[in-house]
Write an enzyme that holds these catalytic residues in place. Sequence first.
Site, PDB file in Angstrom:
ATOM      1  N   CYS A  17     -79.978  62.480  17.033  1.00  0.00           N
ATOM      2  CA  CYS A  17     -80.374  62.104  18.384  1.00  0.00           C
ATOM      3  C   CYS A  17     -81.857  61.783  18.313  1.00  0.00           C
ATOM      4  CB  CYS A  17     -80.206  63.270  19.353  1.00  0.00           C
ATOM      5  SG  CYS A  17     -78.533  63.912  19.431  1.00  0.00           S
TER       6      CYS A  17
ATOM      7  N   GLU B 283     -64.246  50.829  -3.290  1.00  0.00           N
ATOM      8  CA  GLU B 283     -65.371  50.828  -2.360  1.00  0.00           C
ATOM      9  C   GLU B 283     -66.575  50.082  -2.970  1.00  0.00           C
ATOM     10  OE1 GLU B 283     -65.757  51.201   0.614  1.00  0.00           O
ATOM     11  OE2 GLU B 283     -67.875  51.649   0.943  1.00  0.00           O
TER      12      GLU B 283
ATOM     13  N   TRP C 216     -76.642  61.337  20.528  1.00  0.00           N
ATOM     14  CA  TRP C 216     -75.498  60.977  19.698  1.00  0.00           C
ATOM     15  C   TRP C 216     -74.696  62.259  19.601  1.00  0.00           C
ATOM     16  CZ3 TRP C 216     -73.716  56.474  17.866  1.00  0.00           C
ATOM     17  CH2 TRP C 216     -72.764  56.504  16.855  1.00  0.00           C
TER      18      TRP C 216
ATOM     19  N   ASN D 120     -82.673  67.876  18.763  1.00  0.00           N
ATOM     20  CA  ASN D 120     -81.920  67.077  17.795  1.00  0.00           C
ATOM     21  C   ASN D 120     -81.558  67.997  16.641  1.00  0.00           C
ATOM     22  OD1 ASN D 120     -80.991  65.111  15.967  1.00  0.00           O
ATOM     23  ND2 ASN D 120     -83.039  64.807  15.162  1.00  0.00           N
ATOM     24  N   GLY D 121     -80.284  68.078  16.308  1.00  0.00           N
ATOM     25  CA  GLY D 121     -79.865  68.956  15.217  1.00  0.00           C
ATOM     26  C   GLY D 121     -78.572  69.646  15.587  1.00  0.00           C
TER      27      GLY D 121
ATOM     28  N   GLU E 214     -68.890  42.196   0.350  1.00  0.00           N
ATOM     29  CA  GLU E 214     -69.227  41.936   1.756  1.00  0.00           C
ATOM     30  C   GLU E 214     -70.691  41.613   1.969  1.00  0.00           C
ATOM     31  OE1 GLU E 214     -68.559  45.192   4.491  1.00  0.00           O
ATOM     32  OE2 GLU E 214     -69.188  46.650   3.009  1.00  0.00           O
TER      33      GLU E 214
ATOM     34  N   LYS F  56     -69.937  45.305  13.037  1.00  0.00           N
ATOM     35  CA  LYS F  56     -69.929  46.728  12.676  1.00  0.00           C
ATOM     36  C   LYS F  56     -68.627  47.390  13.103  1.00  0.00           C
ATOM     37  CE  LYS F  56     -71.621  50.476  11.025  1.00  0.00           C
ATOM     38  NZ  LYS F  56     -71.541  50.549   9.548  1.00  0.00           N
TER      39      LYS F  56
ATOM     40  N   HIS G 278     -51.455  44.624 -17.029  1.00  0.00           N
ATOM     41  CA  HIS G 278     -50.299  44.080 -16.309  1.00  0.00           C
ATOM     42  C   HIS G 278     -50.650  42.774 -15.611  1.00  0.00           C
ATOM     43  CE1 HIS G 278     -48.120  47.693 -17.266  1.00  0.00           C
ATOM     44  NE2 HIS G 278     -49.148  48.403 -16.828  1.00  0.00           N
TER      45      HIS G 278
ATOM     46  N   ARG H  88     -81.195  55.904  17.197  1.00  0.00           N
ATOM     47  CA  ARG H  88     -80.795  57.235  16.717  1.00  0.00           C
ATOM     48  C   ARG H  88     -79.604  57.795  17.506  1.00  0.00           C
ATOM     49  NH1 ARG H  88     -84.320  59.876  13.469  1.00  0.00           N
ATOM     50  NH2 ARG H  88     -83.371  61.837  14.109  1.00  0.00           N
TER      51      ARG H  88
ATOM     52  N   LYS I  82     -68.386  46.770  -1.222  1.00  0.00           N
ATOM     53  CA  LYS I  82     -69.828  46.648  -0.934  1.00  0.00           C
ATOM     54  C   LYS I  82     -70.370  45.350  -1.519  1.00  0.00           C
ATOM     55  CE  LYS I  82     -69.844  48.891   1.509  1.00  0.00           C
ATOM     56  NZ  LYS I  82     -69.117  49.740   2.281  1.00  0.00           N
TER      57      LYS I  82
HETATM   58  C1  F6R Z   1     -67.307  48.086   5.187  1.00  0.00           C
HETATM   59  C2  F6R Z   1     -67.087  48.437   6.583  1.00  0.00           C
HETATM   60  C3  F6R Z   1     -65.755  48.170   7.175  1.00  0.00           C
HETATM   61  C4  F6R Z   1     -65.304  49.380   8.007  1.00  0.00           C
HETATM   62  C5  F6R Z   1     -63.990  49.083   8.719  1.00  0.00           C
HETATM   63  C6  F6R Z   1     -63.472  50.283   9.463  1.00  0.00           C
HETATM   64  O1  F6R Z   1     -68.592  48.382   4.766  1.00  0.00           O
HETATM   65  O2  F6R Z   1     -67.958  48.922   7.239  1.00  0.00           O
HETATM   66  O3  F6R Z   1     -64.814  47.878   6.207  1.00  0.00           O
HETATM   67  O4  F6R Z   1     -65.163  50.474   7.152  1.00  0.00           O
HETATM   68  O5  F6R Z   1     -64.162  48.020   9.613  1.00  0.00           O
HETATM   69  O6  F6R Z   1     -64.370  50.722  10.430  1.00  0.00           O
HETATM   70  P1  F6R Z   1     -64.222  52.156  11.086  1.00  0.00           P
HETATM   71  O7  F6R Z   1     -64.484  53.162  10.037  1.00  0.00           O
HETATM   72  O8  F6R Z   1     -65.266  52.153  12.176  1.00  0.00           O
HETATM   73  O9  F6R Z   1     -62.844  52.245  11.625  1.00  0.00           O
END
Ligand code: F6R
Length: 607
Positions: free
Chosen positions: A2, A479, A75, A101-102, A486, A602, A502, A28, A483
């Site tokens: 927060c 993963e 948050w 915050n904490g 994307e 996001k 295979h 934050r 990264k």
């Molecule tokens: C990759 C990324 C996306 C999310 C996906 C799910 O870096 O951020 O692949 O992981 O859109 O999002 P959440 O976790 O918010 O359901």
Amino acid sequence: MCGIFGCVSRDAEVAPIIHAALKRLEYRGYDSVGIATVHGGKIYIKKDEGKIDQVHRIHNLDDLPGSIGVGHTRWATHGAPYQANAHPHTDCNDEIAVVHNGIIENFAELKTELENSGHKFRSKTDTEVIPHLIEENMRKGLGLLEATREALKRLKGSYAIAVISIHEPEKIICARMESPLVLGVGKDAVYCASDIPAFLPLTNRAVIIENGELAILQADGYEIRSLEDWRLIQREAETIEWTAEMAEKQGYPHFMLKEIHEQPDCLRNTLRLQDQYLDLMATFLDRAGEVFLVAAGTSYHACLAASYMFSKLAYLATHPVIASEFIEQQGMAINIDSTILAVSQSGETADTLAAVDYARLRAATILGLTNVVGSTLTRVSRAYRVQQSGPEIGVAATKTFTSQLSVLAQLALRVAKIRGKIGHRQIEEIEEKIKQVPEIVERTIKKNEAKAKEIAKKFKDKSAFFFLGRGISSATAMEGRLKLMEIAYIPSIAFPAGESKHGPISLIEPGFPVVFICPRDETRKTIIGNIMEMKARGATIISVIEEGDEEIKKLSDEYFEVPSGLPEILSPIAFIVPLQLMAYYIAVEKGLNPDKPRNLAKSVTVK
Ligand code: F6R
């Protein structure tokens, strides 16, 4: 995470100053906001759920009297985002106001104790115990400062707090234990804040408050004391040269890099989770006829890793399913005996919520793991756990992934305890190791950042990559691939290394980069065989190894080293970190903005 802010001014009305500072701290947290001021022997408060602009439109946050006040942008961790849970929180008589915050880990027992002494609570937050503890100490005859100091001695967990009171209306008392706190020293005012950007347009003279320190702010200066022995600490303000934009990223060029570096702290926060929620979720999982782990993107990779954790620790078979496929793939199999553990950082991903809605209609039990209290996922889950990572601004998930893994490992351990399939000693060992993870991740970042930059320069123009691992490391490989794809736009393929022959190995030609994830676990011998196969066809090997693994080092063209000692099921938390750094630096080398990759949002709220 927060944001807190406090301002004591010689003569200015502080509410508009606090409002503006909270706007600068909105990154934050932004689910609720509040401001308290002291004036004429009274505390004035305005607070509500919602973003700062929304709350301001309804309540006019600038309209509070007084030249001293505190504010908070939230948050949520304890208690959903609604008005009563918004900060500031006060004592029974509204004479003391606190922003925090904490996470106060022992708030439940403190609350019971205070309620037994007649204190009335109005929120579900952990924070509210603080003003009541101070009030209780003042009832016993202590002054505000001493009462605050004594209250802080009772707290377990993390905090940055700011306190104002009608009893000493000319001062703010603030203190820090593990959550950030910094003072700003202006000409006619002194500020305290979670972060420098809050006051940067007002002053560039800052004093960092360290853990275990308390500061008393008055309009003409500040005094810092050690909480432990009340020693006076002399610390002059330093001049901050950052621009406001740099300050928001704490000097990092991008949020993604800042968030990679925040991982040790986020992981520490996951260790402060309240046991009863995880225990409840563990009970549901243990009793389930069938368990489905449902998520999208990075969160799906966390689920994939979790399926190894549940199986290896608790002997519990689970099905990790990509959310957008769940209904088609598993729909008809869902019934009252099914349990769905949905994992979603945002708690708003449309594919995940659609799967959850479908499963609810078929009477399944829904459990949730998310970073956002009050998100749709928390509302539709029978039980949920919040991962406490704070807002993630970079579009690519980094800190939220490693925190998800930490929570899922803790959950798997709890199911393991219920089921008793592995011995107590092994459980205790892993519990001990989970505590070491934040420090191991910290060392992993330090050790690999320069290497990641170097590798990025060499490999930025490659047209494709493979990412390979075996066992739980195949989740790390997936993963790592996501990264790189994307944010650096390099087509990449990831699969369990055993699948190479295979089909995919036909792509390999001299110089093709293949990333191998190689913890020293049961899969190591076989992965060495896979490395040899790739080398024999001219691939360039980039390995992520445990420190001192000379054998794989010799087989590799490039390597990242992760401190050794983590058990297999925790290894993805550390092994993904060099791959996050590599993807980040390759994107930067290519002149791309890693925080805002093209075509991505996001939170994906459409199916
Ligand atoms: C990759 C990324 C996306 C999310 C996906 C799910 O870096 O951020 O692949 O992981 O859109 O999002 P959440 O976790 O918010 O359901």
